[in-house]
Every structure is written in C-alpha cells, then in structure tokens.
Design an enzyme around this catalytic site. Structure first.
Site, PDB file in Angstrom:
ATOM      1  N   GLY A 167      21.410  -9.569  28.441  1.00  0.00           N
ATOM      2  CA  GLY A 167      21.961 -10.923  28.607  1.00  0.00           C
ATOM      3  C   GLY A 167      20.939 -12.044  28.534  1.00  0.00           C
ATOM      4  O   GLY A 167      21.290 -13.214  28.632  1.00  0.00           O
TER       5      GLY A 167
ATOM      6  N   GLU B 294      26.151 -16.117  16.001  1.00  0.00           N
ATOM      7  CA  GLU B 294      27.433 -15.444  15.769  1.00  0.00           C
ATOM      8  C   GLU B 294      28.565 -16.299  16.306  1.00  0.00           C
ATOM      9  O   GLU B 294      28.367 -17.144  17.177  1.00  0.00           O
ATOM     10  CB  GLU B 294      27.496 -14.110  16.552  1.00  0.00           C
ATOM     11  CG  GLU B 294      26.601 -13.024  16.050  1.00  0.00           C
ATOM     12  CD  GLU B 294      26.765 -11.747  16.889  1.00  0.00           C
ATOM     13  OE1 GLU B 294      26.513 -10.689  16.323  1.00  0.00           O
ATOM     14  OE2 GLU B 294      27.133 -11.816  18.072  1.00  0.00           O
TER      15      GLU B 294
ATOM     16  N   LEU C 138      33.501 -15.420  20.948  1.00  0.00           N
ATOM     17  CA  LEU C 138      34.909 -15.188  21.268  1.00  0.00           C
ATOM     18  C   LEU C 138      35.096 -15.332  22.776  1.00  0.00           C
ATOM     19  O   LEU C 138      34.384 -14.705  23.553  1.00  0.00           O
ATOM     20  CB  LEU C 138      35.324 -13.795  20.817  1.00  0.00           C
ATOM     21  CG  LEU C 138      35.094 -13.499  19.322  1.00  0.00           C
ATOM     22  CD1 LEU C 138      35.385 -12.043  19.010  1.00  0.00           C
ATOM     23  CD2 LEU C 138      35.955 -14.401  18.451  1.00  0.00           C
TER      24      LEU C 138
ATOM     25  N   HIS D 296      37.939  -5.312  23.790  1.00  0.00           N
ATOM     26  CA  HIS D 296      36.953  -4.425  23.155  1.00  0.00           C
ATOM     27  C   HIS D 296      37.732  -3.232  22.600  1.00  0.00           C
ATOM     28  O   HIS D 296      38.246  -2.416  23.354  1.00  0.00           O
ATOM     29  CB  HIS D 296      35.922  -3.976  24.194  1.00  0.00           C
ATOM     30  CG  HIS D 296      34.818  -3.130  23.634  1.00  0.00           C
ATOM     31  ND1 HIS D 296      33.492  -3.392  23.866  1.00  0.00           N
ATOM     32  CD2 HIS D 296      34.846  -2.025  22.843  1.00  0.00           C
ATOM     33  CE1 HIS D 296      32.750  -2.475  23.239  1.00  0.00           C
ATOM     34  NE2 HIS D 296      33.560  -1.637  22.620  1.00  0.00           N
TER      35      HIS D 296
ATOM     36  N   HIS E  21      28.741  -5.275  30.959  1.00  0.00           N
ATOM     37  CA  HIS E  21      28.754  -4.678  29.605  1.00  0.00           C
ATOM     38  C   HIS E  21      28.840  -3.155  29.632  1.00  0.00           C
ATOM     39  O   HIS E  21      28.570  -2.505  28.632  1.00  0.00           O
ATOM     40  CB  HIS E  21      27.535  -5.135  28.781  1.00  0.00           C
ATOM     41  CG  HIS E  21      27.414  -6.619  28.680  1.00  0.00           C
ATOM     42  ND1 HIS E  21      28.332  -7.386  27.992  1.00  0.00           N
ATOM     43  CD2 HIS E  21      26.511  -7.491  29.198  1.00  0.00           C
ATOM     44  CE1 HIS E  21      27.989  -8.668  28.085  1.00  0.00           C
ATOM     45  NE2 HIS E  21      26.908  -8.747  28.811  1.00  0.00           N
TER      46      HIS E  21
ATOM     47  N   ASN F 299      28.480   3.433  16.798  1.00  0.00           N
ATOM     48  CA  ASN F 299      27.786   4.459  17.581  1.00  0.00           C
ATOM     49  C   ASN F 299      27.865   5.768  16.817  1.00  0.00           C
ATOM     50  O   ASN F 299      28.956   6.306  16.617  1.00  0.00           O
ATOM     51  CB  ASN F 299      28.439   4.622  18.953  1.00  0.00           C
ATOM     52  CG  ASN F 299      28.016   3.510  19.888  1.00  0.00           C
ATOM     53  OD1 ASN F 299      26.831   3.316  20.125  1.00  0.00           O
ATOM     54  ND2 ASN F 299      28.971   2.769  20.401  1.00  0.00           N
TER      55      ASN F 299
ATOM     56  N   ARG G   7      27.577   8.904  17.282  1.00  0.00           N
ATOM     57  CA  ARG G   7      27.546  10.031  18.222  1.00  0.00           C
ATOM     58  C   ARG G   7      28.920  10.162  18.868  1.00  0.00           C
ATOM     59  O   ARG G   7      29.797   9.330  18.651  1.00  0.00           O
ATOM     60  CB  ARG G   7      26.488   9.782  19.307  1.00  0.00           C
ATOM     61  CG  ARG G   7      26.714   8.470  20.057  1.00  0.00           C
ATOM     62  CD  ARG G   7      25.701   8.224  21.157  1.00  0.00           C
ATOM     63  NE  ARG G   7      25.804   6.881  21.691  1.00  0.00           N
ATOM     64  CZ  ARG G   7      26.694   6.478  22.588  1.00  0.00           C
ATOM     65  NH1 ARG G   7      27.601   7.323  23.043  1.00  0.00           N
ATOM     66  NH2 ARG G   7      26.706   5.239  23.025  1.00  0.00           N
TER      67      ARG G   7
ATOM     68  N   VAL H 199      31.308   8.759  25.617  1.00  0.00           N
ATOM     69  CA  VAL H 199      31.805   9.157  26.943  1.00  0.00           C
ATOM     70  C   VAL H 199      33.338   9.229  26.945  1.00  0.00           C
ATOM     71  O   VAL H 199      33.928  10.146  27.513  1.00  0.00           O
ATOM     72  CB  VAL H 199      31.327   8.149  28.021  1.00  0.00           C
ATOM     73  CG1 VAL H 199      31.989   8.401  29.364  1.00  0.00           C
ATOM     74  CG2 VAL H 199      29.807   8.192  28.158  1.00  0.00           C
TER      75      VAL H 199
ATOM     76  N   ARG I 287      35.968   6.334  34.703  1.00  0.00           N
ATOM     77  CA  ARG I 287      34.595   6.814  34.876  1.00  0.00           C
ATOM     78  C   ARG I 287      34.257   6.767  36.367  1.00  0.00           C
ATOM     79  O   ARG I 287      34.095   5.685  36.939  1.00  0.00           O
ATOM     80  CB  ARG I 287      33.611   5.931  34.109  1.00  0.00           C
ATOM     81  CG  ARG I 287      33.851   5.912  32.613  1.00  0.00           C
ATOM     82  CD  ARG I 287      32.685   5.228  31.911  1.00  0.00           C
ATOM     83  NE  ARG I 287      32.906   5.111  30.477  1.00  0.00           N
ATOM     84  CZ  ARG I 287      31.943   4.861  29.601  1.00  0.00           C
ATOM     85  NH1 ARG I 287      30.696   4.713  30.022  1.00  0.00           N
ATOM     86  NH2 ARG I 287      32.201   4.752  28.305  1.00  0.00           N
TER      87      ARG I 287
END
Length: 312
Positions: free
Chosen positions: A29, A64, A67, A72, A99, A153, A155, A158, A201
């Site tokens: 940040g 950029e 928004l 997300h 984040h 990503n 990979r 999670v 999580r």
C-alpha cells in the site's frame, strides 16, 4: 521510466478519472495515491513518486484507472501445455482484509453468468495460445459490467476447492496427470457447474485485532455431513507454529443453491471445534448474519468497512 507531470495529466485525461498512481517498486500500500480529478493529479503524482523514492529507492510510477467499489472476480483456467485449454468458471473473492482473501464463493452473487461465459472464453483462448500447462487463475476487478485485468497466478490457489466442488473434479489430480504427460481429461463441453460453494479461511488469530495466536490445539473436531469438506493439517495436540501464515484450515461447503450453502455453512461453523488457540471462526458466524452478505451485496471494501464499524 518516470512519466513527466504533463504525461501523467495526458494519461489521466485519456483513461478517465479517478486514477491511481502506483510506485513500480511499491508494495504493502505504499507509494499509492488516488487522483479523483485532474486538479488532484499534481499532488498525487508528486507524493507517489516521493514515497516510492523514500520507501524503495525508486521514483518510477505507473497510472491505472481507479475503481471505487469493484468486486474481485477470478477465472480458473487449465491447460495441457500443448494448446488445449479450458476455463472453470469464476470465484468471487471480494471479502478481503488488507488485500488478503477471507471468504470466497462460486458462482459470484454479483455477476451475470453470461458475462462469466464471455470472459471465461477470452481467458481460455489466451492460455491456449500461450500453450500454458497446468492450473492457473486470471484475476480481475469487476465494476459496472466491465472486467479490469489485475494479474495471473500461475499456480493452484488456496480457494481452488470451491471450483472442484461445483464442477465435481480434482484439480490437483489433473495437474499431476498433465505434468506426467497424460492427456488432460477436462473438456469445455463437459464442464457444467452445479450448485453453489463457499470457502472460509480459518486463521489462528485473535479477534478483533487479528493478532497471531500460535500454540497447542487441545481439541479439534471437524464438521461432517453431505457437502462439507475440511482441508487442514491440524489434529488434537497439534502445535500451531509462530513462523508461518496463520491459516490453519479451510472449511468448504457445497449445496444446490446459495441459500442452502449458507445454511449448511452456518451449521458447519457451529459444529467445528478448535480449542487451545484463538481462531477467526466467530468472524464468519458474524458475517453470515449480515444482510448485505446474505443478499450477496458486497465489494472489496465491504469487509474492512464493516470491521471498522464494529470497533466504533
């Protein structure tokens, strides 16, 4: 290189305000400033550059579109490394704190399935052309029916179990097969999502400050029943070490509809016992009680806003 102020103003006009100026070497940040209008550009631009130089020894910045209230949304993709590729729908990961994703669900309660099909096709085509191998995720911010690319990503993530739940597949098995040279078993025409899945999580953290809570687990009881999956390495007597991420388990539920999934999740959270360390289980019980969440009406700022309201 470093754009000049004149270039920054030109870019702002081109992409439309508000814009965000980010230090290229930034993180956490720092070196990020929002310019709401052209009038704010000079100060935001100079501040972001100064912070970048002070924090990272680098005053390069990029600009950029900013928004204000996006969701997300990420698209799961899979390729065989030879040009065959599929997409496996979306995951809504808008419930975030600092984040970091906290809860994810699929399908997203805030995006039209037709739009998901379109963006999914674009993503699958891209990774097909790249001859990408294995599982990957293409992440977007979504606002006003538009997708804005964040990153890919390369990979397994999670939150992959919720995709496995609605498609009835095993992404890890697919990865191993493709890596071993066995043909991928996934094909787009046979991939039909069924029902709704949600993942929580579970972190070893003490609320309300989310401070780490390592220690010995005195009692662990996993919830059970149809549509319940608990991914964890903990057990009775397990010692939660202080050295790593505080994630100690993932609770995944799957049901025919979102409302049924929410009911199933509520029961599973009540059934889950983790004694000896503090956990974030109560946070999820509270979130499930919130009208906005029940209605699927949330964006990436909702959780932090709600948490700060609790403290007042």
């Amino acid at each position: 290189g470093v754009p000049t102020l004149a270039e920054a103003k030109r870019i702002g006009k081109e992409i439309g305000y508000p814009v965000i100026i980010k230090a290229t070497a930034g993180g956490g940040g720092r070196g990020m400033k929002v310019a709401e209008t052209a009038v704010d550009m000079e100060q935001a631009f100079m501040t972001a550059r100064a912070e970048g130089k002070a924090s990272f020894g680098n005053e390069e910045v990029y600009i950029e579109k900013y928004l204000a209230t996006p969701r997300h949304i990420e698209i799961q993709v899979f390729g065989d490394g030879k040009g065959k590729a599929v997409h496996l729908g979306e995951r809504d990961c808008s419930l975030q704190r600092r984040h970091q994703k906290v809860l994810e669900e699929t399908p997203s309660p805030g995006v039209n399935p037709r739009e998901i099909k379109n963006i999914g096709k674009i993503c699958a085509n891209a990774i097909s052309r790249m001859k990408y191998e294995g599982a990957g995720t293409i992440e977007f911010l979504y606002e006003n029916n538009e997708f804005f690319f964040i990153e890919m990503n390369t990979r397994l993530q999670v939150e992959h179990p919720i995709t496995e739940a609605v498609f009835g597949i095993d992404l890890v098995k697919e990865q191993i097969c493709v890596a071993y040279g066995i043909d991928m078993s996934l094909s787009q025409e046979h991939l039909e999502p069924k029902g709704h899945a949600i993942e929580c999580r579970i972190n070893a953290e003490k609320l309300p400050n989310f401070s780490p809570s390592p220690g010995n687990i005195k009692e662990f009881h996993s919830p059970g029943g149809i549509g319940i999956r608990m991914d964890s390495a903990i057990y009775n007597g397990f010692r939660v070490p202080p050295y790593y991420d505080s994630l100690i388990g993932k609770l995944i539920v799957h049901a025919d509809s979102r409302s049924m999934a929410l009911g199933r999740l509520s029961r599973a959270l009540d059934e889950l016992i983790i004694d000896g360390v503090y956990t974030t289980v109560d946070l999820f019980k509270n979130i499930l009680d919130q009208t906005d969440f029940k209605n699927g009406d949330y964006n990436i700022h909702w959780l932090e806003q709600w948490l700060s309201d609790q403290v007042k």
